[in-house]
Scaffold this active site. Structure first.
Site, PDB file in Angstrom:
ATOM      1  CG  HIS A   1      -1.641   1.253   1.204  1.00 19.78           C
ATOM      2  ND1 HIS A   1      -3.017   1.083   1.001  1.00 19.78           N
ATOM      3  CD2 HIS A   1      -1.458   2.387   1.687  1.00 19.78           C
ATOM      4  CE1 HIS A   1      -3.638   2.383   0.803  1.00 19.78           C
ATOM      5  NE2 HIS A   1      -2.882   3.048   1.500  1.00 19.78           N
ATOM      6  CB  CYS A   2       2.258   3.266  -2.551  1.00 21.39           C
ATOM      7  SG  CYS A   2       3.332   5.137  -3.271  1.00 21.39           S
ATOM      8  N   PRO A   3       1.516   5.408  -0.026  1.00 22.37           N
ATOM      9  CG  PRO A   3       2.816   5.302   2.033  1.00 22.37           C
ATOM     10  CD  PRO A   3       2.580   4.570   1.088  1.00 22.37           C
TER      11      PRO A   3
ATOM     12  N   GLY B   1      -1.480   7.195  -2.713  1.00 17.65           N
ATOM     13  CA  GLY B   1      -2.973   6.810  -2.049  1.00 17.65           C
ATOM     14  C   GLY B   1      -3.527   5.633  -2.321  1.00 17.65           C
TER      15      GLY B   1
END
Lengths: 143, 431
Positions: free
Chosen positions: B187-189, B192
């Site tokens: 999950h890449c912040p 998003g």
């Protein structure tokens, strides 16, 4: 369209006796393949060969959709070069095959399964997890 | 269906799938609700379900902002300068890269990463039935795994309690999005969103194009700085074999067109110019900073001395006449460098300057022998550098004022016989 209407009518009228789920077959990896094992609930309803034929054809169609062929490769490169803008105008190879699968399932339903009180649900509606076969009670309609 | 606690579903309680009934009912009554409106995961949808995003944005606005600001500054400040000084392709390439970066980023963020829809109730019940053969349903069963063979290798499939299904291989449940994602990467912040099967290629093209854009902008900024700075200016001078002075005056820039056409010192090859200026042979220093300073030697020219002497001679003659001979004698006696005077030549006195301090005894007998011997002696021992004879003469004159009398031979010869009987020590009569 008239056929689908009649199917939906049937669905409303008929009571669902059971549902059979054909699970995914992962022996060859993550490719979309379904198990060809004949479920016990359908033994009285349909011919085993017929069933296996249907599943095998579906498996072949899915394999074709996911195949790493030249067409998909060209499509991928073209999409990459155009910053994926090309997908706004044309549909992908996978989508084309999915349309063919949908057509095939409908065809099968009309010809083989509906007369036997069965209904194949397109796996895409179930997230490609299962093939759902609804068994209707043989009550309100006849062949 | 958004139940967090596990509840066993009784298939017999279901006659028809609840969802389909709901859909059909609502179809009759009001507008159909799209599936995204009832999507159970933690996602946000835009454009009527066309775009999907995680509920937690992470820092996607920051990512977009950074890219837009940096690229904006680049186009506003670097591009005008570089277009005029280099090529018009710089903003073109920058623009293409920028478009790639932004489209890849937006595609990664707004594409469904490969979310697996949750199992329908019927499915879940069916799975239950297949597995839970023991019959005890009062407690939460232990985590379930199913072992399967993939390419002759055993892989365990885990059961997902949230999605109520056995997760396919390489599928993982993202707690931030509350979804099972196929071929889950992470999950890449920054983006998003989850990165999974469907948006991994967009994510990869985003990071690749971002790397190219960053290095391109960095290179352009460095070029801009060097072109505006001293380093760049002097690099240009070195490459064209020019001096700053020539460049400012425009000495060779009358002819425009070929770069080094006007400069006669240029080798017409950038590499050769650089090598000649920077790696050429190092010339020696011409000022001989550590050499010893000789005060009179420095004044050159025999002609000056020659000039000096003739007027000097008559003066000394006059002096001689007026001065008493005794004084002259005394001076001669005291002078260390007075030696045998030969009436024939003035030059004979020259070597004596050196000889006398070393070996005065030897000098005396040589004097008595006569001019010829002195000449020979003189010839043998003369170590002076070529023009120093006249210098010696001068020094002689300066050291011993009495010698000024000695230089003109005729006068001396006149005075010799006069003094001859007076003193026999220091003065050797020459007969």
């Amino acid at each position: 369209m008239a056929e689908t209407h009649s199917l939906q009518d049937m669905r409303q009228q008929a009571a669902v006796a059971a549902k059979v789920f054909i699970q995914r077959d992962y022996t060859n990896g993550t490719m979309c393949q379904f198990q060809t094992k004949f479920p016990s609930e359908l033994e009285t309803k349909i011919d085993k060969q017929q069933f296996e034929e249907t599943i095998r054809t579906l498996n072949n169609l899915y394999a074709e959709a996911e195949k790493l062929g030249s067409q998909s490769f060209i499509e991928g490169c073209l999409a990459c070069l155009t910053a994926y803008a090309v997908f706004l105008c044309m549909e992908t190879h996978y989508e084309k095959v999915l349309k063919r699968i949908a057509k095939y399932i409908q065809e099968q339903n009309d010809k083989i399964y509906a007369p036997r009180g069965l209904l194949l649900t397109d796996p895409i509606e179930r997230g490609l997890r299962v093939i759902e076969i609804t068994i209707y009670e043989d009550r309100s309609f006849t062949r | 269906m958004k139940n967090c606690e596990y509840q066993q579903i009784d298939p017999r309680a279901l006659s028809v799938s609840p969802l389909s009934v709901q859909n059909h009912a609502e179809k009759k009554v009001q507008r159909r609700r799209r599936k995204w409106e009832v999507f159970p995961g933690k996602n946000r949808f835009f454009c009527d379900g066309r775009l999907i995003l995680a509920r937690q944005n992470g820092v996607l606005p920051l990512t977009l902002g950074l890219i837009l600001v940096t690229s904006g500054l680049f186009f506003a400040f670097d591009c005008p300068f570089l277009v005029t000084h280099l090529t018009v392709f710089i903003p073109v390439i920058g623009g293409v890269l920028f478009v790639f970066v932004v489209t890849s980023l937006l595609r990664t963020s707004f594409t469904d990463p490969g979310i697996l829809p949750r199992a329908t109730a019927d499915e879940a019940a069916d799975i239950e039935r297949q597995i839970d053969s023991s019959g005890s349903s009062t407690y939460r069963p232990p985590p379930r795994t199913k072992e399967i063979l993939i390419n002759q290798q055993v892989v365990k499939l885990k059961y997902c309690f949230t999605c109520k299904m056995f997760r396919p291989p390489r599928t993982s449940h993202c707690s931030l999005c509350d979804n099972c994602v196929e071929r889950f990467d992470h999950h890449c912040p920054w983006v998003g969103n989850c990165v999974g099967k469907r948006n991994y290629r967009y994510f990869y093209s985003f990071i690749i194009s971002l790397s190219f854009l960053t290095s391109f902008i960095f290179g352009c900024v460095i070029t801009h700085i060097t072109l505006r700075s001293q380093t760049g200016f002097h690099t240009y001078l070195v490459a064209s074999n020019l001096t700053t002075n020539e460049d400012i005056k425009g000495s060779w820039s009358s002819k425009r067109g070929a770069e080094e056409s006007g400069n006669p010192y240029s080798y017409n090859n950038i590499i050769t110019n650089c090598c000649a200026t920077l790696c050429g042979p190092m010339p020696p220093s011409l000022i001989d900073r550590r050499g010893f300073h000789l005060p009179d030697e420095v004044i050159p020219v025999a002609s000056a001395l020659e000039m000096e002497l003739p007027p000097f001679t008559p003066k000394s003659n006059a002096n001689m006449c007026t001065r008493s001979t005794k004084d002259v004698l005394e001076r001669m006696l005291h002078s260390s460098d007075f030696h045998g005077l030969c009436p024939s030549g003035i030059q004979k006195t020259t070597p004596l300057v050196q000889e006398v301090p070393r070996a005065p005894a030897t000098a005396e007998p040589s004097l008595s022998s006569g001019c010829s011997r002195q000449l020979a002696h003189q010839a043998v021992v003369d170590p002076c550098p070529p023009f120093s004879k006249s210098n010696r003469r001068d020094s002689l004159h300066s050291i011993n004022p009495a010698f000024r009398l000695a230089s003109p031979s005729p006068t001396l010869s006149r005075s010799m016989p006069v003094l001859g009987d007076g003193c026999a020590i220091g003065f050797m009569p020459q007969h």
